[in-house]
Design an enzyme around this catalytic site. Structure first.
Site, PDB file in Angstrom:
ATOM      1  N   GLU A  94       0.814  -1.209   0.000  1.00  0.00           N
ATOM      2  CA  GLU A  94       0.000   0.000   0.000  1.00  0.00           C
ATOM      3  C   GLU A  94       0.846   1.258   0.000  1.00  0.00           C
ATOM      4  O   GLU A  94       1.965   1.262   0.510  1.00  0.00           O
ATOM      5  CB  GLU A  94      -0.838   0.048   1.283  1.00  0.00           C
ATOM      6  CG  GLU A  94      -1.964  -0.930   1.274  1.00  0.00           C
ATOM      7  CD  GLU A  94      -2.760  -0.874   2.576  1.00  0.00           C
ATOM      8  OE1 GLU A  94      -3.871  -1.389   2.569  1.00  0.00           O
ATOM      9  OE2 GLU A  94      -2.260  -0.314   3.572  1.00  0.00           O
ATOM     10  N   CYS A 107       3.129   8.218   2.155  1.00  0.00           N
ATOM     11  CA  CYS A 107       3.701   7.153   2.977  1.00  0.00           C
ATOM     12  C   CYS A 107       3.906   5.939   2.081  1.00  0.00           C
ATOM     13  O   CYS A 107       2.940   5.421   1.509  1.00  0.00           O
ATOM     14  CB  CYS A 107       2.718   6.855   4.106  1.00  0.00           C
ATOM     15  SG  CYS A 107       3.283   5.564   5.205  1.00  0.00           S
ATOM     16  N   CYS A 114       6.630  -8.058   6.423  1.00  0.00           N
ATOM     17  CA  CYS A 114       7.713  -7.594   7.283  1.00  0.00           C
ATOM     18  C   CYS A 114       8.179  -8.760   8.144  1.00  0.00           C
ATOM     19  O   CYS A 114       7.383  -9.614   8.521  1.00  0.00           O
ATOM     20  CB  CYS A 114       7.201  -6.460   8.173  1.00  0.00           C
ATOM     21  SG  CYS A 114       8.500  -5.596   9.067  1.00  0.00           S
ATOM     22  N   CYS A 118       6.642  -6.867  15.205  1.00  0.00           N
ATOM     23  CA  CYS A 118       6.333  -5.979  16.332  1.00  0.00           C
ATOM     24  C   CYS A 118       4.922  -6.331  16.797  1.00  0.00           C
ATOM     25  O   CYS A 118       4.016  -6.495  15.988  1.00  0.00           O
ATOM     26  CB  CYS A 118       6.430  -4.520  15.893  1.00  0.00           C
ATOM     27  SG  CYS A 118       8.094  -4.086  15.333  1.00  0.00           S
ATOM     28  N   CYS A 121       1.809  -4.315  15.762  1.00  0.00           N
ATOM     29  CA  CYS A 121       1.691  -3.934  14.344  1.00  0.00           C
ATOM     30  C   CYS A 121       1.021  -5.046  13.554  1.00  0.00           C
ATOM     31  O   CYS A 121       1.418  -6.206  13.640  1.00  0.00           O
ATOM     32  CB  CYS A 121       3.070  -3.639  13.763  1.00  0.00           C
ATOM     33  SG  CYS A 121       3.017  -3.213  12.017  1.00  0.00           S
ATOM     34  N   CYS A 343      -0.958   6.825   7.968  1.00  0.00           N
ATOM     35  CA  CYS A 343       0.445   6.686   7.671  1.00  0.00           C
ATOM     36  C   CYS A 343       1.170   5.995   8.814  1.00  0.00           C
ATOM     37  O   CYS A 343       0.988   6.319   9.968  1.00  0.00           O
ATOM     38  CB  CYS A 343       1.030   8.061   7.447  1.00  0.00           C
ATOM     39  SG  CYS A 343       2.768   7.981   7.214  1.00  0.00           S
TER      40      CYS A 343
HETATM   41  N1  SAH Z   1       9.638  -0.863  10.017  1.00  0.00           N
HETATM   42  C1  SAH Z   1       9.626   0.574  10.119  1.00  0.00           C
HETATM   43  C2  SAH Z   1       8.558   1.252   9.282  1.00  0.00           C
HETATM   44  C3  SAH Z   1       7.165   0.665   9.300  1.00  0.00           C
HETATM   45  S1  SAH Z   1       6.162   0.920  10.736  1.00  0.00           S
HETATM   46  C4  SAH Z   1       9.510   0.987  11.558  1.00  0.00           C
HETATM   47  O1  SAH Z   1       9.330   0.134  12.409  1.00  0.00           O
HETATM   48  O2  SAH Z   1       9.666   2.159  11.839  1.00  0.00           O
HETATM   49  C5  SAH Z   1       5.807   2.614  10.752  1.00  0.00           C
HETATM   50  C6  SAH Z   1       5.294   3.124  12.099  1.00  0.00           C
HETATM   51  O3  SAH Z   1       3.952   2.698  12.369  1.00  0.00           O
HETATM   52  C7  SAH Z   1       6.120   2.610  13.254  1.00  0.00           C
HETATM   53  O4  SAH Z   1       6.421   3.621  14.163  1.00  0.00           O
HETATM   54  C8  SAH Z   1       5.201   1.584  13.844  1.00  0.00           C
HETATM   55  O5  SAH Z   1       5.590   1.325  15.127  1.00  0.00           O
HETATM   56  C9  SAH Z   1       3.848   2.242  13.697  1.00  0.00           C
HETATM   57  N2  SAH Z   1       2.709   1.326  13.878  1.00  0.00           N
HETATM   58  C10 SAH Z   1       2.608   0.064  13.452  1.00  0.00           C
HETATM   59  N3  SAH Z   1       1.437  -0.489  13.841  1.00  0.00           N
HETATM   60  C11 SAH Z   1       0.769   0.453  14.514  1.00  0.00           C
HETATM   61  C12 SAH Z   1      -0.515   0.479  15.165  1.00  0.00           C
HETATM   62  N4  SAH Z   1      -1.333  -0.563  15.174  1.00  0.00           N
HETATM   63  N5  SAH Z   1      -0.884   1.634  15.741  1.00  0.00           N
HETATM   64  C13 SAH Z   1      -0.073   2.688  15.724  1.00  0.00           C
HETATM   65  N6  SAH Z   1       1.137   2.730  15.138  1.00  0.00           N
HETATM   66  C14 SAH Z   1       1.566   1.615  14.551  1.00  0.00           C
END
Ligand code: SAH
Length: 365
Positions: A94, A107, A114, A118, A121, A343
């Site tokens: 996306e 974005c 990935c 995390c 996420c 984003c």
């Molecule tokens: N891998 C990279 C970029 C992708 S995630 C990174 O970790 O920075 C981009 C941002 O979105 C990160 O800060 C991540 O922690 C946040 N993010 C992911 N899932 C989320 C969620 N459910 N709610 C809020 N932020 C989230």
């Protein structure tokens, strides 16, 4: 467009020059071609009227000018637009355009899926399917500019002014292709988006952070989310490899970080997990000596997520402590909620769908 044709999008200027040299063309031809591709946004060789007709025909025979396919396009009531892209092999990722009064941020994704897992996420619930190629990363920008009808590259009043590598994937696990794409996006005779307007977000691939600063010089965002290793190990498992102290040391020495160009620390607000005033104070202590700003992100829940978003009061109290210590700490307003996109939080049907389509993931780089 035959599959055998080589796509010109995603070749660096040097590669394009070499490609043209192999056809017996001088360097300035490559420069003209670059102008058509990245300044004018041409998708058809026939339109390249500064090139000889016979040369245009030769290009058309050998090359294509690609754009990702669009599996679905959605517009939110707040103007946020999301494209679910479908690449030539059927994989999807996306990109999201977020218009604001004085800027427009795109974005973009760097991988399909990935490997980081995390816990909060949604993308982490799928395994990496593959890295995106430079062509597919630049393609997200090209497609958006097509859709915004923003060709030729305008000098002022752009709708696409900023780029954040905060979509799906970990950009520093796909550094070579990301680097190529960023160099193409930066080029002043093409898309011409300055390095000050590009931000790369990482969960903390420490050994690549310095290279990112030296070779690309873009802004850095760190997905921190916790102030002690025990909790961060759980939220961002990559922390077991590169713990907080090492990560912050890489930030302290990030080339080009100074007060006018701060590192952004992203911190997702998880109810009763990482949102106490004591943790806000600890965050301030950790950031001491780093030119930093803090982005508090309200957790965007997804079905089955093991967390809830912090209360407004907890977020406000946290923000107040960070702000009082001298750091800007805006709370990122969720955008495009009605199209399930924001984003950096690209939760979507596509992700849900792919959970059942998992393929064996290559080992992380
Ligand atoms: N891998 C990279 C970029 C992708 S995630 C990174 O970790 O920075 C981009 C941002 O979105 C990160 O800060 C991540 O922690 C946040 N993010 C992911 N899932 C989320 C969620 N459910 N709610 C809020 N932020 C989230």
């Amino acid at each position: 467009m035959s599959a055998a044709k080589k796509d010109l999008i995603g070749l660096t200027r040097e590669e394009l020059t070499a490609e043209m040299a192999a056809l017996g063309q001088p360097a300035f031809r490559a420069r003209q071609l670059w102008h058509w591709l990245y300044h004018r946004g041409a998708t058809d060789f026939a339109a390249m009227t500064t090139l000889a007709k016979s040369f245009r025909a030769e290009l058309d025979e050998k090359y294509s000018i690609g754009r990702p396919g669009v599996a679905r396009a959605q517009v939110s009531s707040d103007g946020t637009r999301k494209w679910l892209l479908k690449f030539a092999d059927g994989q999807e990722a996306e990109c999201v355009h977020i218009p604001e009064e004085d800027r427009g941020t795109l974005c973009i994704s760097s991988q399909v899926g990935c490997t980081l897992n995390c816990r909060f996420c949604h993308t982490g619930t799928q395994l990496l399917v593959r890295n995106l190629a430079a062509r597919e990363i630049v393609g997200q920008v090209m497609l958006t500019r097509d859709e915004l009808k923003e060709w030729p590259s305008p000098k002022d009043d752009r709708q696409l002014t900023n780029i954040v590598l905060m979509g799906m994937g970990e950009p520093l696990y796909n550094f070579d292709e990301v680097a190529k794409a960023v160099k193409i996006i930066l080029d002043g005779e093409g898309l011409a988006i300055s390095r000050r307007k590009i931000t790369l977000s990482t969960a903390g691939v420490v050994p690549m952070i310095r290279r990112c600063g030296e070779e690309l010089g873009v802004n850095l965002a760190i997905s921190l989310h916790a102030t002690n290793d025990t909790l961060r190990d759980e939220l961002v498992p990559l922390n077991k490899k590169y713990p907080i102290a090492e990560l912050l040391e890489a930030c302290r020495t990030y080339p080009g970080a100074h007060n006018a160009r701060r590192i952004t620390f992203e911190y997702v607000m998880l109810k009763d997990v990482n949102d106490s005033p004591a943790e806000a104070r600890e965050l301030v202590r950790l950031l001491d000596g780093i030119p930093a700003k803090v982005n508090l992100i309200p957790f965007n829940p997804w079905p089955g997520a093991p967390y809830e978003c912090s209360s407004d009061a907890a977020i406000a109290a946290f923000s107040e402590i960070v702000f009082a210590a001298g750091y800007s700490s805006p709370v990122r307003t969720p955008r495009g909620r009605d199209i399930l996109a924001a984003c950096g939080q690209l939760k979507s049907d596509s992700i849900r769908k792919r959970r059942s389509e998992r393929v064996a993931a290559p080992a992380p780089v």
